[in-house]
Design an enzyme around this catalytic site. Structure first.
Site, PDB file in Angstrom:
ATOM      1  N   PHE A   1     -49.311  22.627 -93.511  1.00 20.16           N
ATOM      2  CA  PHE A   1     -49.416  21.518 -92.527  1.00 20.16           C
ATOM      3  C   PHE A   1     -47.896  21.233 -91.935  1.00 20.16           C
ATOM      4  O   PHE A   1     -46.673  21.532 -92.612  1.00 20.16           O
ATOM      5  CB  PHE A   1     -49.578  20.060 -93.205  1.00 20.16           C
ATOM      6  CG  PHE A   1     -51.133  19.923 -93.206  1.00 20.16           C
ATOM      7  CD1 PHE A   1     -52.264  20.372 -92.391  1.00 20.16           C
ATOM      8  CD2 PHE A   1     -51.706  18.766 -94.083  1.00 20.16           C
ATOM      9  CE1 PHE A   1     -53.320  19.939 -92.231  1.00 20.16           C
ATOM     10  CE2 PHE A   1     -53.009  18.522 -94.252  1.00 20.16           C
ATOM     11  CZ  PHE A   1     -53.737  18.869 -93.038  1.00 20.16           C
ATOM     12  N   GLU A   2     -48.043  20.713 -90.630  1.00 19.87           N
ATOM     13  CA  GLU A   2     -46.536  20.187 -90.075  1.00 19.87           C
ATOM     14  C   GLU A   2     -45.545  21.431 -90.108  1.00 19.87           C
ATOM     15  O   GLU A   2     -44.347  21.262 -90.090  1.00 19.87           O
ATOM     16  CB  GLU A   2     -46.044  18.879 -90.723  1.00 19.87           C
ATOM     17  CG  GLU A   2     -47.258  17.987 -91.223  1.00 19.87           C
ATOM     18  CD  GLU A   2     -47.610  17.278 -89.797  1.00 19.87           C
ATOM     19  OE1 GLU A   2     -47.110  17.781 -88.741  1.00 19.87           O
ATOM     20  OE2 GLU A   2     -48.424  16.419 -90.050  1.00 19.87           O
ATOM     21  N   GLY A   3     -46.019  22.644 -90.086  1.00 18.15           N
ATOM     22  CA  GLY A   3     -45.035  23.622 -89.926  1.00 18.15           C
ATOM     23  C   GLY A   3     -45.117  24.523 -91.378  1.00 18.15           C
ATOM     24  O   GLY A   3     -44.779  23.484 -92.418  1.00 18.15           O
TER      25      GLY A   3
END
Length: 596
Positions: free
Chosen positions: A405-407
């Site tokens: 997630f989120e990079g």
């Protein structure tokens, strides 16, 4: 102190400056109102989420949207939304506290985070007054639910390579969007989608606010996932989806910037959620270890189990210290910018962007601490830990997504160093002066100074030296590899880990020092032990990462000299880690929960 009087701290500056404990915020300082908000979230989880985890994971029709509605009625969705739009208008660290507490809520935490963060904030921070007035009040109450459509089948970490297109209609009133998005959280029930597409042959993405009711939107069935099974995850298809021109978000080709800035917020909020999830797992593991009898004794009486409990608590304590330190830095930067005349929305973005380095570090550390905690939680449960009927099953599976997630954590490690070096090149962060000073110090006779036996003197010296070790390796890598450094991902990740350990260890020290100043040394035995346990880990890890990096790019006399420097900068007096862990674990066992 007034906001304008506060010391201005730049993002990434932790590596080259000293911070005092008076300058940091610690979670023990939350006021009564913030504690009430946190308790509201705990009560909501206890009443609405925990009893229904199986129903949530089965994606019972309408259940997740109804939970979002109830959370909206309690104000949980609007904590950080300005009062003018129906929210509570609380500061950044309060919203972090909500993410922390709700982080224990498994799939519900994911749905809430996607809605309140990446689904709502692009409109709040980049929208026109008309857009904010139309959408934010309904998002704040949960009347409308939001999703964020960035990722595509061939566009993950390289987000700007997306192929979704937007073309102006013949009458000039709409953009017709065509394309495919995947892994869209809340996709199955969202009313509003933040969609990224390229207009015609633009090089960069543009963002749009898309309502489900606009039409031209179809979806695949729900994805079958390893974890967070209750989170709605769909592929979303846009087929000549007509979006009014006034629903373009910000300016044309500003979409990638929006995505990056919103992800900064998402990263540090993910770390907060991981902390909350970790504490919940520790509670469960401690409770089980006190109940489980083997060889006529509770397993919590065995050293091997106590080792695990203490390590779990120590890692959480350290990353939590760093998380709220960064959150307060963001709040302080925001106040300073607003006091200087900047628009509130722009100030929110600018303050978070300023600490993008710390956000990346915390995303990595929070998610990896949670992975460690759930893994050891399974081990403490033994055979029952592997049973789908026991609580560790869901915790273990749900945790794994956070490193993606989120990079991904790999991308965030690379970003940590990349952002710091770019700021140094722009003159925003003077890394080379202290790095050069460290290089000169290697050629001199060490100055051992006078012996200082005051509390925290040893830790402060260690932190100072660990910063030197990191600057030495980073400076040498830049000088030796120059433009090719960006291709040396293993070396960059070594340097990122060194800087990250410095930040988290220093944060744990500053929190502990502040607690001692407030409560006295005797009342902080557990925190002092956890800080020192973490220092042992940090020193060892920084030495290992530094050695791997130096062996990769340095050679001959240069390598030998820097290895001597690395050993000098990673020295630590002997410390009985076993005894410290025993004491930390005993406090956990006596409280029968995470008690720090």
């Amino acid at each position: 102190m007034e906001a304008t009087d506060k010391k201005t701290i730049k993002g990434g500056e932790f590596l080259i400056t000293e911070t005092t404990y008076q300058e940091v915020f610690i979670p023990e300082e939350f006021d009564e109102e913030q504690k009430m908000i946190a308790q509201t979230c705990r009560d909501f989880l206890a009443a609405e989420v925990f009893p229904n985890l199986d129903r949530i994971d089965a994606q019972e029709e309408g259940l997740m949207p109804s939970l979002m509605d109830k959370a909206g009625e309690l104000g949980i969705l609007g904590v950080s939304i300005p009062e003018v739009y129906g929210g509570f208008g609380k500061d950044f660290n309060t919203s972090m506290l909500v993410a922390d507490v709700v982080g224990a809520g498994h799939s519900f935490a994911v749905a809430l985070s996607a809605h309140t963060g990446i689904g709502t904030l692009p409109i709040l921070y980049y929208g026109t007054d008309e857009q904010k007035n139309k959408y934010i009040p309904k998002l704040a109450t949960g009347e409308w639910k939001a999703a964020y459509c960035l990722t595509e089948p061939n566009s993950g970490s390289d987000a700007n390579s997306g192929k979704t297109k937007a073309k102006l209609s013949a009458d000039g009133k709409h953009y017709l969007i065509n394309g495919q998005k995947m892994w869209i959280t809340n996709g199955g029930f969202a009313d509003i989608f933040i969609v990224f597409a390229k207009i015609d042959d633009d090089a960069n993405l543009t963002a749009f606010i898309v309502e489900r009711e606009f039409g031209g939107i179809t979806m695949n069935p729900e994805e079958h996932k390893m974890g967070i099974k209750g989170s709605s995850t769909r592929q979303v298809f846009f087929n000549d989806c007509p979006v009014p021109v006034e629903n373009m978000l910000s300016e044309r080709q500003n979409g990638f910037k929006i995505a990056v800035n919103i992800l900064n917020i998402g990263r540090i909020k993910l770390a907060a959620a991981a902390i909350g999830a970790s504490k919940a797992v520790i509670d469960t593991a401690v409770n089980y270890s006190n109940e489980r009898i083997q060889f006529d004794r509770q397993i919590s009486k065995y050293g091997a189990i106590r080792y695990k409990l203490a390590e779990m608590a120590t890692k959480v304590y350290a990353v939590e210290s760093a998380n709220y330190r960064a959150g307060q830095n963001i709040d302080d930067a925001y106040e300073t910018l607003v006091a200087g005349g900047m628009d509130a929305g722009k100030a929110k973005l600018k303050s978070t962007e300023q600490f993008a380095v710390e956000c990346a570090i915390l995303k990595v550390w929070g998610s990896e601490v949670l992975d460690y905690v759930v893994d050891e939680g399974v081990q403490i449960y033994g055979g029952m830990g592997f049973s789908a009927e026991a609580p560790m099953d869901r915790a273990y599976r749900d945790a794994r997504i956070n490193r993606i997630f989120e990079g991904t954590n790999e991308i965030n490690r690379l970003l940590t160093v990349d952002m710091m070096l770019k700021r140094a090149m722009k003159g925003e962060l003077d890394l080379m002066t202290p790095a050069t000073a460290v290089a000169a110090e290697l050629m001199s006779i060490p100055d051992f100074g006078e012996e200082d036996d005051t509390l925290f003197a040893a830790e402060k010296k260690i932190i100072k030296n660990l910063k030197k070790a990191t600057l030495m390796v980073a400076g040498a890598a830049v000088q030796k590899l120059m433009m090719s450094l960006s291709k040396e991902q293993e070396i960059l990740m070594n340097i990122a880990d060194m800087a990250s350990y410095v930040y988290v260890a220093e944060s744990a020290m500053l929190r502990t020092e502040k607690l001692v100043s407030l409560r006295g040394e005797a009342a902080c035995e557990g925190q002092l032990n956890m800080m020192r346990i973490y220092f042992v880990e940090a020193v060892d890890a920084i030495q290992k990462a530094g050695k791997e990096a130096l062996w990769a790019f340095a050679e001959g006399d240069e390598q030998r000299m820097m290895m001597v420097g690395l050993r000098r900068f990673t020295k630590m007096e002997a410390f009985n880690v076993k005894d410290a862990r025993q004491k930390v674990a005993q406090q956990l066992i006596a409280a029968n929960k995470y008690c720090y």
